[in-house]
Design an enzyme around this catalytic site. Structure first.
Site, PDB file in Angstrom:
ATOM      1  N   ASP A   1       0.924  -1.233  -0.110  1.00 43.07           N
ATOM      2  CA  ASP A   1       0.079   0.004   0.051  1.00 43.07           C
ATOM      3  C   ASP A   1       0.918   1.213  -0.048  1.00 43.07           C
ATOM      4  O   ASP A   1       0.500   2.294  -0.524  1.00 43.07           O
ATOM      5  CB  ASP A   1      -0.962   0.081   1.263  1.00 43.07           C
ATOM      6  CG  ASP A   1      -1.993  -0.836   0.995  1.00 43.07           C
ATOM      7  OD1 ASP A   1      -2.346  -1.486   0.119  1.00 43.07           O
ATOM      8  OD2 ASP A   1      -2.512  -1.415   2.144  1.00 43.07           O
TER       9      ASP A   1
ATOM     10  N   THR B   1      -9.751   2.619   6.214  1.00 43.12           N
ATOM     11  CA  THR B   1      -9.199   1.409   6.684  1.00 43.12           C
ATOM     12  C   THR B   1      -7.952   1.650   7.217  1.00 43.12           C
ATOM     13  O   THR B   1      -7.264   0.633   7.313  1.00 43.12           O
ATOM     14  CB  THR B   1      -9.471   0.274   5.676  1.00 43.12           C
ATOM     15  OG1 THR B   1      -9.186   0.749   4.349  1.00 43.12           O
ATOM     16  CG2 THR B   1     -10.914  -0.279   5.648  1.00 43.12           C
TER      17      THR B   1
ATOM     18  N   LEU C   1      -9.357   3.891  11.004  1.00 42.67           N
ATOM     19  CA  LEU C   1      -9.784   2.829  11.646  1.00 42.67           C
ATOM     20  C   LEU C   1      -9.212   2.473  12.847  1.00 42.67           C
ATOM     21  O   LEU C   1      -9.885   2.289  13.939  1.00 42.67           O
ATOM     22  CB  LEU C   1      -9.342   1.613  10.619  1.00 42.67           C
ATOM     23  CG  LEU C   1     -10.147   0.216  10.717  1.00 42.67           C
ATOM     24  CD1 LEU C   1     -11.974   0.199  10.725  1.00 42.67           C
ATOM     25  CD2 LEU C   1      -9.489  -0.913  10.165  1.00 42.67           C
ATOM     26  N   SER C   2      -7.653   2.707  12.847  1.00 40.24           N
ATOM     27  CA  SER C   2      -7.207   2.406  14.389  1.00 40.24           C
ATOM     28  C   SER C   2      -7.638   3.270  15.230  1.00 40.24           C
ATOM     29  O   SER C   2      -7.598   3.134  16.687  1.00 40.24           O
ATOM     30  CB  SER C   2      -5.613   2.710  13.990  1.00 40.24           C
ATOM     31  OG  SER C   2      -4.985   1.976  13.057  1.00 40.24           O
TER      32      SER C   2
END
Ligand SMILES: NC(=O)C1=CN([C@@H]2O[C@H](COP(=O)(O)OP(=O)(O)OC[C@H]3O[C@@H](n4cnc5c(N)ncnc54)[C@H](O)[C@@H]3O)[C@@H](O)[C@H]2O)C=CC1
Ligand SMILES: NC(=O)C1=CN([C@@H]2O[C@H](COP(=O)(O)OP(=O)(O)OC[C@H]3O[C@@H](n4cnc5c(N)ncnc54)[C@H](O)[C@@H]3O)[C@@H](O)[C@H]2O)C=CC1
Ligand SMILES: NC(=O)C1=CN([C@@H]2O[C@H](COP(=O)(O)OP(=O)(O)OC[C@H]3O[C@@H](n4cnc5c(N)ncnc54)[C@H](O)[C@@H]3O)[C@@H](O)[C@H]2O)C=CC1
Ligand SMILES: NC(=O)C1=CN([C@@H]2O[C@H](COP(=O)(O)OP(=O)(O)OC[C@H]3O[C@@H](n4cnc5c(N)ncnc54)[C@H](O)[C@@H]3O)[C@@H](O)[C@H]2O)C=CC1
Lengths: 422, 422, 422, 422
Positions: free
Chosen positions: B136, B270, B274-275
């Site tokens: 990514d 995401t 998200l964290s």
């Protein structure tokens, strides 16, 4: 409230007439403005019929309703006021203005207030504008009358109670009503969800029945329902987990082992979904929220799905094994739409949820299970609607561009800081 | 990987040429299909220039890159391959195919592989298609080259590492490249955020500088940046809370006392968001997410805002009181875009974040603070872009309609159930 | 504040004396009462030495400190007041009471106020009672002086600022000081964490160094630290994830990929741990909290561990592969104790955290990695302490049995309900 | 499973005898070991009576139960096996070993297996050791037989299903049973909650009635209940919010507007509380957890309270206003203990929850509301128990020191990392 001071005439009669005698309803135009989050509401021809819904059994609300009707009667005599028939008795004594209970003179010309009423179906066909007086629950209930049809623009007054959906206080009614009648108001568009139920055993769309208060199924039968806030499935009284299989656009997403699950509009993001841990979503974000209720999983984070999604939920059971001569057993699952219980779901029953303006997957028969099973086409209903998507959804009279920001701060206490002592 | 088995010719030279010698780039058309969440990518004229970006210092990725270049060279000789100049040395030995290291015959016609390179600015102007090999992070870095311009369609291969943004495995490259060259591919549209920085003291848009690895400011100067994932402000090394004042569309929303805040696209939902507790949002929901990072408040729920929002964040300080002869003091705040640190922010500095296609509030001078302050118009940049909103955002080559559902299940372990023993 | 109205005498000198000249400190007895959550603080012999710590650079606090010293001097002339030497200059002008700045008469007997001071180590050895004036940060800093020793009872006054650890307002000081001196006060017991650092390369307990404000290591060297709130590891300025391997009682628990992790006492449950999503834990629950900071996992729920736990955290790296001729690389990790930065941790460094009164696993050499490695025994320090566990921890003067319930409601705004409009 | 291979004898009869004919039960000693989280279970005199509870209607469990009984009969003939009478019919055919269904010879001496049974009350008085075969639900149900008494040590076998409370697999039974009989086992101590119900109208402790399956109140009447996991109050089928007023140690804590609230032991922290957002708490942390279920508040963080807490919950109603001639109305609230529904609560009813070993506030009549009201003393029950707090709680046979760490990793998938593709 300010009492009945707007009326100068004596009212000696309330004249109840059939709503069916009124002309058909007029839809307003909703016009986008540059640089605005809101749309302008424009009446193509003069507004005629206003349907007023009040919170039941509240004296304050009854008084306010009477005051509003007097005001409309005095200032806009050509406008017809529609009410539900079961509130007429409650309202009548409040509407009568005699020399004893008001400032009308004893020798004044006596006047009659006309009120229109009829069945829900009849009222829906005639309503140009919907006015509610009460709390969020009153709006939800009023809009549910338009479950199978377009919703007229909604003007909601609060009477001092909590209300996330209530931009106006009742004391402003004179100015607010003026503005709306003269096409000078703004509306916030809110999306609706559409819900269909399929019973496994009969392979057909189920007629949906509201539970009446005594727990029995009420006579009303409809084949789909719309939700302003949310649709939820829940274990209810049973102390055991539910097993729900969730599909998105025909693909299996997940099986949830939980108290239940709530599918919500952005409007409903501040209702049950919020309590269950969902994010706060602006009503101007087109989406469908899927929020689990007490999931037995550490990793079921709430989802925000595209508004074009087609969500199917199938009632599962703990074990797929057939019990001797029977079905896998599953406790009945509670189905609830905007705070109203519908009839229970059982093993293998399905609900399908789409946005009111439909899903792009509609014709793709490979993706939509129910079109495979030969049931009456799901789209029958909203295909019709989607011909005129400008009228779909709910257009709520708005006070300002920033009602939402104000609301999450003032009403929800968003990000309230830890307090200073003294 | 499969080694260099696709090539049958001996390669004795790599011929590095200036990218500036290539013809200008070609934009594809993106066509909506009924019943599909994806768009079809259609080349109006044949694709010419492919820019390949690889993860640095990974032997596996270098080998894969060489294999892909051989394949393109052999099968599509008219296509020009562009690479960053700093990887040419790493790549060269892998590109050469001699009788010793491949199956080419000793007496075969010797062939030359041309590679194009140049400055980032030059490359951007010529790229028809962007291919990444790595994780990514490699995509994020590759797309950041197009920070101030449109992004070409992106084809991303994974090489066995985690990747939420990587639909394809490298071993499929032959089929996948064929499809894209012949206009038979589908793309998923992903939105970008746009970020501007205003320094209080100078009342002007700040030139943004990437921190170089040794901590010094790098020479590159730009006036705005785009984000694929997210933009975050954070306390960094300082162990003390940050005070950030957040405005939406010109209205004050809240002051956050926290580690920081992250503004994210649905793609980034995401990633860090998200964290930090944000919901999972489908890339097809148009919105901007605002997620607090460790807020010192019990009631800072993540927000999902309309994609037309204009978000301003102003660096505050604990106390507004001026210290003798000075400024309210605030520790420098870290600014980070898609995993790259930019220069620090100080007290009273502002960042402005809008969607790449702009906010509807752009011209409303009452709402946008920076247009009041007489700074060079914020819109200079993306006004241009928004003339051609079809090209805005990021078009990612997609494997199937349901990459997203598969990804949250397989990669994120969404709603994984508690395990059975045995 | 009320000004200097308690003093009737003229003060013409401040007499600074060495703290080392005082008699050694006296420990109070802490006695349990039936039906009480608090302990009674009983002085076995009269209290002599009070160490007063104030928030730096606040005029209000300086004035209040002077007022308190005057009060003690006037009412309890046998009590010795100790202060840090760096505040004496700030305090002196405030302590002098001349006919001009107070109500003392011009012909009054002039008086001298004695103040004791010295190094931190010297002060610690003499303090019977610790009084703080300021916010939560002032208490944390004052208690950190007792990092390697027992903490005397702590009386904390707030001066109008937020303070979760501050039960008393300054204006009550006269009554409160009276009660404590006459053994009529109650204390709430709070637990401390103990932290050890092991450097891989040197196989030895590292000397811990506070970062000084200019970023350089300060001279102070200690081998273990105590925490009242929490100990956290964090990525700091680096925008990349940390990889931390966590062991409980010698067993591997999990590897966290996150911003970091915070280990907290129940006292600290309302500090960073709360922001990171931890529960609110009563200080009377014996436990250690482990709360992840922005973990890249959907399923890292905060843990509440037994207070006898031995927690080891080892700095990992993304890949275990050695880079040519080198170490797996990992960015330096920030270590922070009660809001103070210590020196950075690197790949393979470890920290060990136990409760101040120790872990039951202490002697079990199979479970404790560091006893295997031959480092100086971890317990050297707290073994000593644990001989006298009655003195371990922090005894905070309490206002009432229910300070905690009041605090979470009034200060944290716990469960604040959605507001009514009007 | 391994089939009936342990038995070499033919069994031709099952001899059902009254449990009342057995000698009274023997309590083991629980001895602390240094460096261990577990206690050693020591029998002061030989164990005699084992009560075996199995999951109903599962063939696999019935087979395993029969195998275990054969094993005990063959190896420990002096041990008496007790079972519930309603499983005898299901068990009998499995217990008989004839030449047809086993390896016993046709001319072998025929043997009789004795089984003891009786009422729940009778069984409780005789049980030295409790063995369960099934899932977590089976343990909860088995332990609920000891609702009003001490719980014998519990040995739980799983049969392949999920089980957080099940350390042992059935196939190990021979070794495990040997160890426990010879006092070589370790137990983990788990705490129980104690719950009392007070009906407003009658000012007395209510007799608690389990709902039978047909919804009617069952005949069993008890005055208090113990919980191993949790006690929860919930709106149930009603789609409307509950209003619950929560007091801690006599002080008002908060009013919760929610689906409900769950009070949980650390054991129950991985059951409903986890689904509702609570932390994971080690069973060795003495505390009571209070976790809201879908609260309509942004700031209701789960609480971890001291195990000495006295928690009172009073059923409230939305409005305190009396309706004409009546009571404030509130829907019935569901009360559920360890997965079993008790009778509904109504407006003004109270429940009181303390730890089994009691609260330190017991005698303080100013703090405990129900002692003011003249109801039979709350402590009547557990005062007795608390004379012998060593026997209070639940002593679960444990496999190893680290069952808990293993359990949260293996069963709950704690902190599972995002997966690598390939
Ligand atoms: N949404 C939820 O999570 C709900 C959970 N429950 C829980 O179910 C318990 C009763 O269990 P059943 O009668 O088997 O009901 P059930 O058939 O509804 O199953 C509950 C599930 O929880 C598991 N479980 C039970 N105790 C556990 C523990 N201490 N730690 C981890 N997992 C545990 C069981 O194995 C089972 O998978 C209640 O005490 C309550 O805690 C009850 C209702 C809803
Ligand atoms: N995002 C966050 O919430 C962060 C919190 N912290 C916390 O700050 C503490 C150090 O405090 P300062 O030096 O004053 O730093 P600071 O100036 O950053 O302020 C921290 C805030 O936390 C409050 N606080 C401190 N201890 C508390 C407690 N036990 N309960 C409730 N509130 C408490 C303070 O009153 C202050 O408002 C650390 O121990 C850590 O827990 C540190 C960094 C980030
Ligand atoms: N605590 C956290 O979760 C933090 C997350 N980040 C995120 O890292 C991103 C930068 O990535 P790298 O440079 O690779 O940094 P990195 O080396 O710190 O790795 C970030 C991780 O996030 C994954 N990731 C990146 N974008 C993603 C997406 N859209 N969806 C799902 N996973 C994704 C990557 O595969 C990698 O595992 C930032 O945009 C930020 O969102 C950055 C700092 C802390
Ligand atoms: N635990 C929970 O939070 C539960 C919430 N509900 C919600 O209640 C709604 C029905 O409302 P009532 O019939 O009045 O039920 P109700 O009498 O149970 O009250 C629900 C509360 O939610 C508020 N509310 C309703 N819609 C809202 C919205 N869109 N944003 C913010 N607040 C909102 C109402 O003002 C009221 O305070 C359902 O649509 C569902 O979302 C229903 C059950 C449980």
């Amino acid at each position: 409230y300010r009492g009945l001071n707007t009326a100068s005439t004596c009212i000696s009669h309330v004249n109840v007439k059939p709503v069916s005698s009124l002309k058909g309803r007029t839809f307003p135009d909703y016009v986008n403005s540059p640089n605005s989050k809101l749309q302008s509401l424009i009446w193509p021809k003069p507004i005629q019929n206003i349907f007023i819904v009040k919170k039941p059994w509240s004296e304050k609300t009854t008084a306010a309703t009477a005051e509003l009707i007097h005001h409309l009667h005095a200032k806009y005599p050509s406008i017809n006021v529609i009410v539900q028939d079961n509130i007429i008795d409650e309202l009548k004594p409040r509407l009568l203005l005699t020399p004893e209970n008001s400032s009308c003179k004893i020798d004044e010309t006596h006047d009659t207030i006309p009120l229109f009423t009829g069945t829900e179906e009849e009222i829906v066909k005639k309503t140009d504008l919907l006015i509610t007086l009460g709390g969020d629950g009153t709006i939800l209930r009023a809009i549910s009358f338009f479950n199978t049809d377009y919703v007229p623009p909604v003007l909601s007054f609060s009477l001092g109670t909590l209300g996330f959906l209530l931009p106006f206080e009742f004391k402003e009614y004179s100015k607010v009503v003026d503005e709306i009648i003269h096409s000078r108001s703004k509306v916030l568009y809110r999306t609706r969800l559409e819900c269909y139920i399929t019973k496994r055993s009969k392979n057909q769309i189920k007629t949906i029945q509201e539970k009446s208060d005594d727990g029995k199924d009420a006579p009303k039968q409809i084949t789909k329902v719309h939700a302003m806030n949310d649709i939820f499935l829940h274990r209810g009284d049973s102390p055991h987990l539910t097993y729900l299989d969730i599909y998105i656009d025909g693909d299996f997403l997940t099986r949830t082992t939980a108290d239940g699950v709530v599918l919500s509009t952005p409007t409903g993001s501040t209702a049950y979904s919020l309590s269950a841990g969902g994010s706060i979503v602006s009503p101007r974000v087109p989406c469908i929220m899927l929020t689990p209720i007490c999931p037995r999983s550490l990793s079921f984070r709430p989802l925000v799905l595209p508004h074009s999604s087609h969500i199917k939920i199938k009632i599962g059971s703990k074990s797929k094994k057939k019990v001797a001569g029977g079905e896998p057993q599953a406790k009945p699952i509670k189905l609830n739409i905007d705070g109203v219980s519908l009839n229970d779901l059982e093993y293998d029953d399905e609900i399908h949820i789409v946005n009111e303006v439909g899903t792009i997957y509609l014709d793709s028969n490979s993706n939509i299970p129910y079109s495979k099973t030969g049931v009456p086409p799901l789209d029958a209903g909203y295909k019709g609607l989607s011909n005129n998507t400008k009228l779909a959804g709910i257009h709520c009279l708005a006070r300002s561009e920033n009602d939402w920001t104000a609301g999450i701060n003032e009403l929800l206490g968003f990000n309230s800081s830890f307090k200073l002592r003294n």
